[in-house]
Scaffold this active site. Structure first.
Site, PDB file in Angstrom:
ATOM      1  N   TYR A 128      -1.862  -0.632  10.540  1.00  0.00           N
ATOM      2  CA  TYR A 128      -2.000  -0.976   9.111  1.00  0.00           C
ATOM      3  C   TYR A 128      -0.690  -0.694   8.383  1.00  0.00           C
ATOM      4  O   TYR A 128      -0.196  -1.538   7.624  1.00  0.00           O
ATOM      5  CB  TYR A 128      -3.142  -0.161   8.504  1.00  0.00           C
ATOM      6  CG  TYR A 128      -3.412  -0.462   7.041  1.00  0.00           C
ATOM      7  CD1 TYR A 128      -3.977  -1.669   6.650  1.00  0.00           C
ATOM      8  CD2 TYR A 128      -3.113   0.474   6.039  1.00  0.00           C
ATOM      9  CE1 TYR A 128      -4.228  -1.949   5.306  1.00  0.00           C
ATOM     10  CE2 TYR A 128      -3.363   0.211   4.705  1.00  0.00           C
ATOM     11  CZ  TYR A 128      -3.927  -1.003   4.340  1.00  0.00           C
ATOM     12  OH  TYR A 128      -4.171  -1.269   3.011  1.00  0.00           O
TER      13      TYR A 128
ATOM     14  N   SER B   8       0.859  -1.189   0.000  1.00  0.00           N
ATOM     15  CA  SER B   8       0.000   0.000   0.000  1.00  0.00           C
ATOM     16  C   SER B   8       0.895   1.238   0.000  1.00  0.00           C
ATOM     17  O   SER B   8       2.092   1.142   0.323  1.00  0.00           O
ATOM     18  CB  SER B   8      -0.847  -0.004   1.276  1.00  0.00           C
ATOM     19  OG  SER B   8      -1.518   1.217   1.468  1.00  0.00           O
TER      20      SER B   8
HETATM   21  N1  LIG Z   1      -8.536  -0.353  -1.861  1.00  0.00           N
HETATM   22  C1  LIG Z   1      -7.477   0.376  -1.526  1.00  0.00           C
HETATM   23  O1  LIG Z   1      -7.512   1.611  -1.538  1.00  0.00           O
HETATM   24  C2  LIG Z   1      -6.188  -0.292  -1.150  1.00  0.00           C
HETATM   25  C3  LIG Z   1      -5.041   0.503  -1.067  1.00  0.00           C
HETATM   26  C4  LIG Z   1      -3.842  -0.095  -0.702  1.00  0.00           C
HETATM   27  C5  LIG Z   1      -3.796  -1.450  -0.433  1.00  0.00           C
HETATM   28  N2  LIG Z   1      -4.934  -2.194  -0.504  1.00  0.00           N
HETATM   29  C6  LIG Z   1      -4.830  -3.619  -0.183  1.00  0.00           C
HETATM   30  O2  LIG Z   1      -5.488  -4.363  -1.174  1.00  0.00           O
HETATM   31  C7  LIG Z   1      -5.858  -5.632  -0.649  1.00  0.00           C
HETATM   32  C8  LIG Z   1      -7.273  -5.963  -1.082  1.00  0.00           C
HETATM   33  O3  LIG Z   1      -8.165  -5.060  -0.459  1.00  0.00           O
HETATM   34  P1  LIG Z   1      -9.395  -4.406  -1.220  1.00  0.00           P
HETATM   35  O4  LIG Z   1      -9.145  -2.957  -1.315  1.00  0.00           O
HETATM   36  O5  LIG Z   1      -9.720  -5.157  -2.438  1.00  0.00           O
HETATM   37  O6  LIG Z   1     -10.548  -4.573  -0.093  1.00  0.00           O
HETATM   38  P2  LIG Z   1     -11.843  -5.516  -0.049  1.00  0.00           P
HETATM   39  O7  LIG Z   1     -12.751  -5.216  -1.179  1.00  0.00           O
HETATM   40  O8  LIG Z   1     -12.366  -5.369   1.340  1.00  0.00           O
HETATM   41  O9  LIG Z   1     -11.252  -6.977  -0.262  1.00  0.00           O
HETATM   42  C9  LIG Z   1     -10.543  -7.621   0.743  1.00  0.00           C
HETATM   43  C10 LIG Z   1     -10.456  -9.084   0.381  1.00  0.00           C
HETATM   44  O10 LIG Z   1      -9.683  -9.735   1.385  1.00  0.00           O
HETATM   45  C11 LIG Z   1     -10.385 -10.877   1.780  1.00  0.00           C
HETATM   46  N3  LIG Z   1     -10.104 -11.253   3.150  1.00  0.00           N
HETATM   47  C12 LIG Z   1     -10.244 -10.523   4.278  1.00  0.00           C
HETATM   48  N4  LIG Z   1      -9.927 -11.262   5.348  1.00  0.00           N
HETATM   49  C13 LIG Z   1      -9.584 -12.494   4.869  1.00  0.00           C
HETATM   50  C14 LIG Z   1      -9.169 -13.698   5.458  1.00  0.00           C
HETATM   51  N5  LIG Z   1      -9.031 -13.827   6.789  1.00  0.00           N
HETATM   52  N6  LIG Z   1      -8.926 -14.756   4.668  1.00  0.00           N
HETATM   53  C15 LIG Z   1      -9.055 -14.656   3.333  1.00  0.00           C
HETATM   54  N7  LIG Z   1      -9.456 -13.539   2.709  1.00  0.00           N
HETATM   55  C16 LIG Z   1      -9.709 -12.481   3.482  1.00  0.00           C
HETATM   56  C17 LIG Z   1     -11.858 -10.568   1.579  1.00  0.00           C
HETATM   57  O11 LIG Z   1     -12.553 -11.789   1.333  1.00  0.00           O
HETATM   58  P3  LIG Z   1     -13.513 -12.527   2.365  1.00  0.00           P
HETATM   59  O12 LIG Z   1     -14.096 -11.482   3.277  1.00  0.00           O
HETATM   60  O13 LIG Z   1     -14.531 -13.188   1.482  1.00  0.00           O
HETATM   61  O14 LIG Z   1     -12.620 -13.496   3.052  1.00  0.00           O
HETATM   62  C18 LIG Z   1     -11.803  -9.751   0.311  1.00  0.00           C
HETATM   63  O15 LIG Z   1     -11.855 -10.569  -0.817  1.00  0.00           O
HETATM   64  C19 LIG Z   1      -5.635  -5.534   0.862  1.00  0.00           C
HETATM   65  O16 LIG Z   1      -4.445  -6.178   1.212  1.00  0.00           O
HETATM   66  C20 LIG Z   1      -5.535  -4.041   1.100  1.00  0.00           C
HETATM   67  O17 LIG Z   1      -4.788  -3.734   2.250  1.00  0.00           O
HETATM   68  C21 LIG Z   1      -6.118  -1.656  -0.868  1.00  0.00           C
END
Ligand SMILES: NC(=O)c1ccc[n+]([C@@H]2O[C@H](COP(=O)([O-])OP(=O)(O)OC[C@H]3O[C@@H](n4cnc5c(N)ncnc54)[C@H](OP(=O)(O)O)[C@@H]3O)[C@@H](O)[C@H]2O)c1
Length: 245
Positions: free
Chosen positions: A154, A141
């Site tokens: 985080y 991130s």
């Molecule tokens: N969106 C942003 O702005 C942003 C920026 C920087 C980094 N990121 C990173 O991108 C990654 C994906 O996040 P996102 O933005 O796509 O958010 P999201 O839409 O909330 O997706 C998060 C995903 O992680 C899964 N997850 C959560 N806990 C889990 C567990 N214990 N086991 C397996 N899967 C789990 C969720 O699936 P289930 O709930 O079905 O398990 C979901 O598919 C994360 O690592 C986040 O820190 C996002």
């Protein structure tokens, strides 16, 4: 651009929404053989159905459970005979100031964002070493580069992902394995929903008004994967053009 993607066996964690789902959609279009993991099996099945994937292309996976992550990767290898890419993407971002002592949120971030990535590496690396090829893509991130108030834990997990990835990069040189860190800025996903403090959630949602579509992340994955085998894209940091932090 699909060179280096077609027919590759790709495992994605956290593929039930957001960035993982967007990557799955993009890579499916480009002809990858996908195996998708997350806890919400109903969501995974719906995505697999839309993408025309076989029903055994999804595996209910909680990345905090080392045996479940191993099962996900073993399943991909059993189905397709190899694993070319793992995208260690599952994560959550329950921001809050440290003084509120939200220990459960801290534990979950460490377990999912940091240990989940390590478990993905542990599961995929033996196969990739044996194959003498593979690519491990870890999602960090902007918070892996900077810290701000309310985001200390985080940011610690996301800095940790970058440190682990760089150590991994140096260690896997003998095995022809590529390692990529992708560090997004604000991207429109369900991520702010993981915030348990209502006032913080409201503040973050305001910041996320500038968020860019999740397909931006999928393009970065596709770019890193589609380079020639002797080109290792180690790190990508991208943000909305409007984002200052
Ligand atoms: N969106 C942003 O702005 C942003 C920026 C920087 C980094 N990121 C990173 O991108 C990654 C994906 O996040 P996102 O933005 O796509 O958010 P999201 O839409 O909330 O997706 C998060 C995903 O992680 C899964 N997850 C959560 N806990 C889990 C567990 N214990 N086991 C397996 N899967 C789990 C969720 O699936 P289930 O709930 O079905 O398990 C979901 O598919 C994360 O690592 C986040 O820190 C996002």
């Amino acid at each position: 651009m699909t060179d280096g993607i077609k027919n590759k066996v790709v495992v994605i964690t956290g593929a039930s929404s957001g960035l993982g789902e967007a990557a799955a959609r993009r890579l499916a279009r480009d002809g990858a053989k996908l195996v998708l993991g997350a806890r919400r099996l109903d969501r995974l099945n719906a995505i697999a159905g839309e993408l025309g994937l076989a029903s055994d292309a999804v595996v209910e996976t909680d990345v905090t459970k080392v045996d479940q992550v191993k099962r996900l990767v073993d399943h991909a290898v059993r189905l397709h005979g190899r694993i070319d890419v793992i995208v260690n993407n599952a994560g959550l971002m329950p921001h809050s100031p440290l003084e509120r002592g939200k220990v459960e949120d801290w534990d979950r971030m460490i377990d999912v964002n940091l240990k989940g990535v390590l478990y993905g590496i542990a599961a995929a690396l033996p196969y990739m070493k044996e194959q003498k090829s593979g690519q491990i893509i870890n999602v960090s991130s902007v918070a892996g580069h900077k810290v701000n108030p309310g985001g200390a834990v985080y940011a610690a997990t996301k800095h940790g992902v970058r440190v682990i990835s760089e150590g991994l990069r140096q260690e896997v040189k003998p095995y022809n394995i590529r390692t990529t860190i992708i560090s997004p800025g604000a991207v429109a996903t369900e991520l702010p929903d993981s915030i348990t403090a209502p006032d913080v959630a409201e503040r973050v949602r305001k910041v996320y008004e500038m968020a860019i579509p999740a397909d931006s992340f999928a393009s970065m994955v596709a770019f890193a994967m589609s380079q020639p085998e002797d080109v290792d894209v180690n790190e990508i940091l991208f943000r909305p053009t409007r984002q200052e932090y």
